[in-house]
Design a protein around this motif. Sequence first.
Motif, PDB file in Angstrom:
ATOM      1  N   PHE A   1       0.835  -1.204   0.000  1.00  0.00           N
ATOM      2  CA  PHE A   1       0.000   0.000   0.000  1.00  0.00           C
ATOM      3  C   PHE A   1       0.869   1.254   0.000  1.00  0.00           C
ATOM      4  O   PHE A   1       0.637   2.187  -0.771  1.00  0.00           O
ATOM      5  CB  PHE A   1      -0.938  -0.021   1.204  1.00  0.00           C
ATOM      6  CG  PHE A   1      -1.784   1.210   1.352  1.00  0.00           C
ATOM      7  CD1 PHE A   1      -2.609   1.647   0.331  1.00  0.00           C
ATOM      8  CD2 PHE A   1      -1.765   1.942   2.524  1.00  0.00           C
ATOM      9  CE1 PHE A   1      -3.399   2.785   0.476  1.00  0.00           C
ATOM     10  CE2 PHE A   1      -2.547   3.075   2.676  1.00  0.00           C
ATOM     11  CZ  PHE A   1      -3.360   3.497   1.647  1.00  0.00           C
ATOM     12  N   SER A   2       1.909   1.269   0.814  1.00  0.00           N
ATOM     13  CA  SER A   2       2.784   2.445   0.876  1.00  0.00           C
ATOM     14  C   SER A   2       3.539   2.647  -0.437  1.00  0.00           C
ATOM     15  O   SER A   2       3.779   3.779  -0.847  1.00  0.00           O
ATOM     16  CB  SER A   2       3.759   2.339   2.051  1.00  0.00           C
ATOM     17  OG  SER A   2       4.714   1.333   1.819  1.00  0.00           O
ATOM     18  N   LYS A   3       3.904   1.548  -1.114  1.00  0.00           N
ATOM     19  CA  LYS A   3       4.560   1.670  -2.421  1.00  0.00           C
ATOM     20  C   LYS A   3       3.604   2.293  -3.439  1.00  0.00           C
ATOM     21  O   LYS A   3       4.011   3.122  -4.250  1.00  0.00           O
ATOM     22  CB  LYS A   3       5.028   0.298  -2.931  1.00  0.00           C
ATOM     23  CG  LYS A   3       6.127  -0.334  -2.114  1.00  0.00           C
ATOM     24  CD  LYS A   3       7.431   0.388  -2.252  1.00  0.00           C
ATOM     25  CE  LYS A   3       8.073   0.050  -3.568  1.00  0.00           C
ATOM     26  NZ  LYS A   3       9.362   0.696  -3.768  1.00  0.00           N
ATOM     27  N   ALA A   4       2.336   1.905  -3.402  1.00  0.00           N
ATOM     28  CA  ALA A   4       1.353   2.461  -4.326  1.00  0.00           C
ATOM     29  C   ALA A   4       1.159   3.952  -4.080  1.00  0.00           C
ATOM     30  O   ALA A   4       0.901   4.715  -5.013  1.00  0.00           O
ATOM     31  CB  ALA A   4       0.019   1.726  -4.178  1.00  0.00           C
ATOM     32  N   LEU A   5       1.301   4.381  -2.829  1.00  0.00           N
ATOM     33  CA  LEU A   5       1.117   5.796  -2.498  1.00  0.00           C
ATOM     34  C   LEU A   5       2.197   6.689  -3.099  1.00  0.00           C
ATOM     35  O   LEU A   5       2.025   7.905  -3.169  1.00  0.00           O
ATOM     36  CB  LEU A   5       1.068   6.004  -0.982  1.00  0.00           C
ATOM     37  CG  LEU A   5      -0.190   5.483  -0.287  1.00  0.00           C
ATOM     38  CD1 LEU A   5      -0.074   5.677   1.221  1.00  0.00           C
ATOM     39  CD2 LEU A   5      -1.432   6.154  -0.827  1.00  0.00           C
ATOM     40  N   ASN A   6       3.286   6.104  -3.549  1.00  0.00           N
ATOM     41  CA  ASN A   6       4.313   6.887  -4.239  1.00  0.00           C
ATOM     42  C   ASN A   6       3.840   7.363  -5.603  1.00  0.00           C
ATOM     43  O   ASN A   6       4.414   8.286  -6.167  1.00  0.00           O
ATOM     44  CB  ASN A   6       5.598   6.066  -4.413  1.00  0.00           C
ATOM     45  CG  ASN A   6       6.311   5.853  -3.108  1.00  0.00           C
ATOM     46  OD1 ASN A   6       6.266   6.677  -2.211  1.00  0.00           O
ATOM     47  ND2 ASN A   6       6.969   4.713  -2.989  1.00  0.00           N
TER      48      ASN A   6
END
Length: 113
Positions: A46-51
């Motif tokens: 999820f945090s990678k997608a937020l990039n």
Amino acid sequence: MAWFFLIAGGILEVGWALGLSYSDGFTKIEIVIPTLVLMILSFYFFSKALNYLPVSTAYAVFTGLGSFGTAIVGMLFLGNTVSPLKIFFVITLISCIIGLKFIPDKQEKEEVL
């Protein structure tokens, strides 16, 4: 790649949600450890997608996929009740999630005259 990260995180969310239900309040360590690993991986993706994606879209899709997947697994494999209304709302949920994919991430600025 952002959508891959987001979908992977959402699928892993289904796993840890089910793990929580089987952990008996975090008392079964053999369930707790994989559940925590799934949580960490889910939030990592999820945090990678937020990039790459706006948080409003990403969070709605992330939690929606988790909700959708958990509902489906519950109805198909865990004996949760199935009703036409429940199926209608689960289909509505996934339709909204798919719809978010087709909304542009950046709005074009209007020219001021």
